[in-house]
Design a protein around this motif. Structure first.
Motif, short mmCIF file in Angstrom:
data_model
loop_
_atom_site.label_atom_id
_atom_site.label_comp_id
_atom_site.label_asym_id
_atom_site.label_seq_id
_atom_site.Cartn_x
_atom_site.Cartn_y
_atom_site.Cartn_z
N GLU A 137 -5.70 -0.31 6.84
CA GLU A 137 -5.70 -0.78 5.37
C GLU A 137 -4.23 -1.20 5.37
O GLU A 137 -3.09 -0.88 5.78
N SER A 138 -4.09 -2.68 4.74
CA SER A 138 -2.64 -3.23 4.81
C SER A 138 -2.56 -4.10 3.69
O SER A 138 -3.43 -4.78 3.22
N PRO A 139 -1.28 -4.35 3.06
CA PRO A 139 -1.13 -5.02 1.92
C PRO A 139 -0.71 -6.54 2.48
O PRO A 139 -0.58 -7.37 1.28
N LEU A 140 -0.25 -6.57 3.55
CA LEU A 140 -0.03 -8.09 4.10
C LEU A 140 -0.24 -8.05 5.60
O LEU A 140 0.25 -7.06 6.32
N PHE A 141 -1.07 -8.97 5.93
CA PHE A 141 -1.55 -8.96 7.43
C PHE A 141 -1.75 -10.63 7.65
O PHE A 141 -2.14 -11.50 6.63
#
Length: 283
Positions: free
Chosen positions: A78-82
């Motif tokens: 899970e990531s807020p920026l990729f």
């Protein structure tokens, strides 16, 4: 050429955008509609920001649509920026060191397109790289050279300005070699907090690039869509080509322009104007 995407917004499982969309980046690896080639199967790369120091990277020379490891990772990260990239090689080897995104410290960099006449201009461009960065170029792609030239010209302080100077240098070197199509494509850059994207071509139409609409506009247009109901004001996508055919979701980024995406869903536009850096002009 290639296809890429970048997400900045609320933390999401990466599979939501790689696999669980109508025409996401994995589908584009096999069925690109707007790329120079319909198939982009010469490797895949994923770079993401999470709880660890700096961005994580996953590179594979396997086609994205058949990479079991990618599907496993995407379902648990899970990531807020990729940023994700599918590759169609045009002259450089299919190997892990040639897969995007490229990383330096907390920076990620992707590219769709090409540097014209790379065999003729590569030496000049490599010599423009700061000596302390020179050994970090591990692959044979034009993109990695562009990234390190941009780092030399101040990417960490002024990403768009550094890319303008980098493209200006490439065009000047190409002109010396009689190469008219110096630069073609789109570029994506992030430091883990902000996202920058550029669409530019020295001649002819540049490769396609789109930004998603703001979340409120999407919800108003499609109030009954459960996926869109989960969007927050933070959420923005930059993509080589739209992930769906639904109206009102995407805005084409104009040629010779750049966008900056900041937290809060802020999307800023500006002109992109290459210029020869002073150091190169007086060399």
């Amino acid at each position: 050429m290639c296809r890429w995407m970048a997400w900045l917004g609320q933390p999401v499982l990466i599979e939501e955008l790689l696999f669980n969309t109508q025409h996401g980046i994995v589908d584009q690896s096999l069925h690109s509609r707007m790329g120079a080639e319909p198939t982009n199967g010469d490797g895949f790369g994923l770079g993401w920001y999470g709880s660890g120091e700096g961005p994580g990277l996953y590179h594979s020379v396997a086609p994205a649509w058949g990479d079991a490891n990618l599907r496993e990772l995407a379902g648990h990260i899970e990531s807020p920026l990729f940023m994700a990239h599918v590759r169609a090689a045009i002259g450089s080897a299919v190997q892990p060191t040639n897969c995007h995104p490229f990383r330096h410290e907390n920076w990620l960099f992707v590219h769709n397109g090409y540097i014209g006449g790379l065999h003729a201009v590569r030496r000049d461009l490599m010599l423009a790289i700061e000596p302390g960065l020179f050994a970090d170029v591990q692959g044979s792609t034009d993109t990695e050279v562009v990234f390190h030239v941009a780092l030399t010209f101040g990417l960490r302080e002024d990403p768009i300005g550094a890319l303008e100077r980098t493209v200006g240098l490439i065009e000047a070197v190409a002109e010396q070699h009689g190469i008219p199509d110096a630069v073609q494509g789109t570029f994506g850059v992030s430091d883990g907090s902000t996202l920058w994207a550029v669409r530019y071509a020295t001649q002819g139409p540049a490769r396609t690039l789109f930004a998603s609409s703001d979340a409120d506009a999407i919800k108003r247009l499609h109030p009954d869509n459960p996926r869109f109901a989960r969007l927050s004001a933070e959420d923005r996508l930059i993509v080589s080509e739209p992930f769906s055919d639904l109206p009102g979701l995407w805005h084409e980024i104009p040629q010779s322009s750049a966008v900056t995406v900041r937290h809060g869903g802020v999307l800023e536009h500006q002109a992109f104007t290459p210029r020869v850096p002073v150091s190169a002009a007086h060399a």
